[in-house]
Scaffold this active site. Sequence first.
Site, short mmCIF file in Angstrom:
data_model
loop_
_atom_site.label_atom_id
_atom_site.label_comp_id
_atom_site.label_asym_id
_atom_site.label_seq_id
_atom_site.Cartn_x
_atom_site.Cartn_y
_atom_site.Cartn_z
CG ASP A 14 0.35 -17.13 8.34
OD1 ASP A 14 0.95 -17.78 7.47
OD2 ASP A 14 0.92 -16.73 9.38
CB SER A 15 1.05 -21.34 9.89
OG SER A 15 2.02 -20.33 9.78
CB CYS A 77 0.75 -19.70 5.21
SG CYS A 77 1.96 -20.89 5.79
CD GLU A 156 5.94 -16.45 16.00
OE1 GLU A 156 5.44 -16.65 17.11
OE2 GLU A 156 5.29 -16.47 14.93
CB CYS A 188 9.17 -17.30 5.32
SG CYS A 188 8.55 -17.56 6.98
CG HIS A 190 7.48 -15.15 10.77
ND1 HIS A 190 6.39 -15.82 10.25
CD2 HIS A 190 7.34 -15.18 12.12
CE1 HIS A 190 5.64 -16.23 11.25
NE2 HIS A 190 6.19 -15.86 12.39
N1 DGL Z 1 3.65 -18.76 7.69
C1 DGL Z 1 4.79 -19.61 7.47
C2 DGL Z 1 5.30 -19.40 6.04
O1 DGL Z 1 5.12 -18.37 5.43
C3 DGL Z 1 5.90 -19.36 8.47
C4 DGL Z 1 5.57 -19.82 9.87
C5 DGL Z 1 5.36 -21.32 9.94
O2 DGL Z 1 6.35 -22.08 9.83
O3 DGL Z 1 4.22 -21.73 10.12
O4 DGL Z 1 5.88 -20.30 5.49
#
Ligand code: DGL
Length: 270
Positions: A14-15, A77, A156, A188, A190
Amino acid sequence: MHKGSDDRPIGVFDSGIGGLTVAQEITRLLPNEQLVYFGDTARVPYGTKSKESVIRFSKDNVNVLLKHNVKIIVVACNTSTSWALNVLRKEYKIPIIGVIEPGSRRAVEMSRKQRIGVIATPSTINSGKYTQTILKISPSAVVVAKPCPLFVPLVEEGWLDHKVTEHVAAEYLSSIKDQDVDTLILGCTHYPLLKPVLQKVMGKHVTLVDSATETAREVKKLLEAQGLLRVSKHPPRHEFLVSDEPEHFRIVAKRFLGHDLPHVRRVDHV
Ligand code: DGL
């Protein structure tokens, strides 16, 4: 290792931290599997970045996981899945699963009226990937997409049940509510943490779909179909890797998972 099994770990990237929602679902559904999770915390967020950057970062992340001898890769992600999944599938031999198809399929199954909302990062929404995928499965569906850039920092920060978050959600979601959707994809990593607030704003009649559960099911299906399940009797030991200092990851991970992550290590991109 006998025929029809594979004790190597599942790679998840993931990012940053958000993909832990997906990793958690995988370990819940496949408790004997071992995971190597890589969070690109040095370069997060991806959700505001260009297609080119997201593809480059995603390839780097695959390379990190391949060094750890993984058997499949899960792109947890949504932004990476949007821009990079097809590229990665072309360039690497290893099976790769993204989060958009599973989530879209689930939403189409759940929606009575085929009026589906999608909320995600700006980059994911700009890619048009959710809309394309939903329309491929259900050509007559109406898809209403909305970027919600403030949700990631709010999560976050741990403001999951905060009046500011509720105001922001009401503002973002009003155009989707106007379109009378009955199903909303949380596109997303989050957003599953905001479920109570999102449900309150959207109303009880709207079904919230998060990709994590559906993606975990897809992983299980693939491992079973390809004879890749882990059979070792040793308890699995998951590894958590990040590209920046691990401390912040640990703190936010606790918020995501409700418990501490014991082993978080920093690694550099290849
Ligand atoms: N993991 C990213 C997503 O699911 C969210 C966080 C980011 O912007 O890197 O799109």
